[in-house]
Motif scaffolding. Structure first.
Motif, PDB file in Angstrom:
ATOM      1  N   GLY A 293      50.810  47.297  42.084  1.00  0.00           N
ATOM      2  CA  GLY A 293      49.510  47.439  42.722  1.00  0.00           C
ATOM      3  C   GLY A 293      48.422  47.199  41.700  1.00  0.00           C
ATOM      4  O   GLY A 293      48.582  47.502  40.524  1.00  0.00           O
ATOM      5  N   LEU A 294      47.315  46.628  42.148  1.00  0.00           N
ATOM      6  CA  LEU A 294      46.182  46.371  41.257  1.00  0.00           C
ATOM      7  C   LEU A 294      44.944  47.035  41.810  1.00  0.00           C
ATOM      8  O   LEU A 294      44.783  47.186  43.016  1.00  0.00           O
ATOM      9  N   ASP A 295      44.058  47.406  40.920  1.00  0.00           N
ATOM     10  CA  ASP A 295      42.782  47.975  41.315  1.00  0.00           C
ATOM     11  C   ASP A 295      41.930  46.879  41.934  1.00  0.00           C
ATOM     12  O   ASP A 295      41.761  45.804  41.362  1.00  0.00           O
ATOM     13  N   LYS A 296      41.399  47.124  43.105  1.00  0.00           N
ATOM     14  CA  LYS A 296      40.600  46.126  43.817  1.00  0.00           C
ATOM     15  C   LYS A 296      39.125  46.144  43.410  1.00  0.00           C
ATOM     16  O   LYS A 296      38.325  45.429  43.971  1.00  0.00           O
ATOM     17  N   ASP A 297      38.756  46.955  42.434  1.00  0.00           N
ATOM     18  CA  ASP A 297      37.363  47.029  41.999  1.00  0.00           C
ATOM     19  C   ASP A 297      36.943  45.677  41.417  1.00  0.00           C
ATOM     20  O   ASP A 297      37.548  45.179  40.470  1.00  0.00           O
ATOM     21  N   GLN A 298      35.912  45.085  41.970  1.00  0.00           N
ATOM     22  CA  GLN A 298      35.473  43.761  41.557  1.00  0.00           C
ATOM     23  C   GLN A 298      34.466  43.791  40.407  1.00  0.00           C
ATOM     24  O   GLN A 298      34.097  42.763  39.894  1.00  0.00           O
ATOM     25  N   SER A 299      33.989  44.967  40.028  1.00  0.00           N
ATOM     26  CA  SER A 299      33.009  45.017  38.946  1.00  0.00           C
ATOM     27  C   SER A 299      33.695  45.364  37.637  1.00  0.00           C
ATOM     28  O   SER A 299      34.772  45.931  37.599  1.00  0.00           O
ATOM     29  N   ASP A 300      33.040  45.000  36.568  1.00  0.00           N
ATOM     30  CA  ASP A 300      33.560  45.229  35.230  1.00  0.00           C
ATOM     31  C   ASP A 300      32.357  45.511  34.330  1.00  0.00           C
ATOM     32  O   ASP A 300      31.263  45.021  34.581  1.00  0.00           O
ATOM     33  N   LYS A 301      32.555  46.280  33.275  1.00  0.00           N
ATOM     34  CA  LYS A 301      31.453  46.571  32.356  1.00  0.00           C
ATOM     35  C   LYS A 301      30.954  45.299  31.669  1.00  0.00           C
ATOM     36  O   LYS A 301      29.806  45.201  31.283  1.00  0.00           O
ATOM     37  N   GLU A 302      31.835  44.327  31.532  1.00  0.00           N
ATOM     38  CA  GLU A 302      31.483  43.080  30.862  1.00  0.00           C
ATOM     39  C   GLU A 302      30.864  42.066  31.824  1.00  0.00           C
ATOM     40  O   GLU A 302      30.393  41.036  31.401  1.00  0.00           O
ATOM     41  N   GLY A 303      30.951  42.292  33.133  1.00  0.00           N
ATOM     42  CA  GLY A 303      30.406  41.333  34.103  1.00  0.00           C
ATOM     43  C   GLY A 303      31.263  41.295  35.343  1.00  0.00           C
ATOM     44  O   GLY A 303      32.110  42.134  35.556  1.00  0.00           O
ATOM     45  N   ARG A 304      31.022  40.291  36.173  1.00  0.00           N
ATOM     46  CA  ARG A 304      31.789  40.175  37.403  1.00  0.00           C
ATOM     47  C   ARG A 304      32.931  39.180  37.213  1.00  0.00           C
ATOM     48  O   ARG A 304      32.862  38.289  36.359  1.00  0.00           O
ATOM     49  N   TYR A 305      33.956  39.313  38.033  1.00  0.00           N
ATOM     50  CA  TYR A 305      35.092  38.404  37.949  1.00  0.00           C
ATOM     51  C   TYR A 305      34.737  37.063  38.569  1.00  0.00           C
ATOM     52  O   TYR A 305      34.182  36.996  39.652  1.00  0.00           O
ATOM     53  N   ILE A 306      35.055  36.004  37.868  1.00  0.00           N
ATOM     54  CA  ILE A 306      34.893  34.652  38.379  1.00  0.00           C
ATOM     55  C   ILE A 306      36.182  34.231  39.079  1.00  0.00           C
ATOM     56  O   ILE A 306      36.164  33.548  40.082  1.00  0.00           O
ATOM     57  N   ARG A 307      37.306  34.657  38.543  1.00  0.00           N
ATOM     58  CA  ARG A 307      38.620  34.278  39.053  1.00  0.00           C
ATOM     59  C   ARG A 307      39.589  35.419  38.820  1.00  0.00           C
ATOM     60  O   ARG A 307      39.607  36.011  37.754  1.00  0.00           O
ATOM     61  N   ARG A 308      40.397  35.738  39.812  1.00  0.00           N
ATOM     62  CA  ARG A 308      41.431  36.777  39.688  1.00  0.00           C
ATOM     63  C   ARG A 308      42.753  36.164  40.087  1.00  0.00           C
ATOM     64  O   ARG A 308      42.900  35.712  41.212  1.00  0.00           O
ATOM     65  N   GLU A 309      43.710  36.141  39.166  1.00  0.00           N
ATOM     66  CA  GLU A 309      45.014  35.551  39.441  1.00  0.00           C
ATOM     67  C   GLU A 309      46.106  36.600  39.599  1.00  0.00           C
ATOM     68  O   GLU A 309      47.213  36.257  39.977  1.00  0.00           O
ATOM     69  N   ARG A 310      45.835  37.836  39.304  1.00  0.00           N
ATOM     70  CA  ARG A 310      46.836  38.887  39.442  1.00  0.00           C
ATOM     71  C   ARG A 310      46.731  39.504  40.825  1.00  0.00           C
ATOM     72  O   ARG A 310      45.641  39.716  41.324  1.00  0.00           O
TER      73      ARG A 310
END
Length: 148
Positions: free
Chosen positions: A81-98
């Motif tokens: 299972g992966l965390d579905k949170d789309q935000s990050d302290k470094e910025g937003r995700y451009i691409r998610r492959e996991r």
């Protein structure tokens, strides 16, 4: 598609063909996408007293893997299972492959094998199982009946 000298094009996902891209088809494996054929590859060795299985489970942790035996079948399962949170302290995700998902594989080991007989060890992404050979009950020999 761009030509590739290494057999796989690194830019395949960026220059998509919507009619052939697995992202747009329902047959996409949610856990590993187009690389799902590489999942749970297994080597089986026979020794004098046992069968040794090496199952590739890259990216999984020990607590995400389970093995159980029922009706003579050994089933190895892995769930991620992966965390579905789309935000990050470094910025937003451009691409998610996991992705999150599960996979399993079953092997017939015989009715006489119990969970206490099987030795399992998980190390470096490889699940190693040792299954002892058990004597299979002998089937009754056929005896011919004379027909007059």
């Amino acid at each position: 598609m761009l030509p590739s000298i290494f057999g796989e094009n690194l830019f395949d996902d960026f220059f998509m063909d919507p009619f052939n891209d697995p992202f747009f088809t329902s047959s996409r494996n949610a856990l590993y996408g187009k690389h799902s054929k590489n999942l749970m590859k297994t080597d089986v060795r026979e020794t004098d007293g046992s069968y040794e299985l090496d199952i590739d489970l890259p990216g999984f942790k020990k607590d995400e893997i389970s093995a159980e035996i029922r009706d003579g079948y050994l089933t190895v399962s892995a769930a991620k299972g992966l965390d579905k949170d789309q935000s990050d302290k470094e910025g937003r995700y451009i691409r998610r492959e996991r992705y999150a998902g599960q996979c399993s594989r079953s092997f017939y080991v015989g009715e006489g094998v119990t969970e206490q007989d099987i030795n399992a060890k998980f190390e470096d992404g490889i699940l190693r199982l040792s299954i002892p050979k058990k004597e299979q009950p002998q089937l009754p020999q056929t005896r011919r009946i004379a027909i007059e």
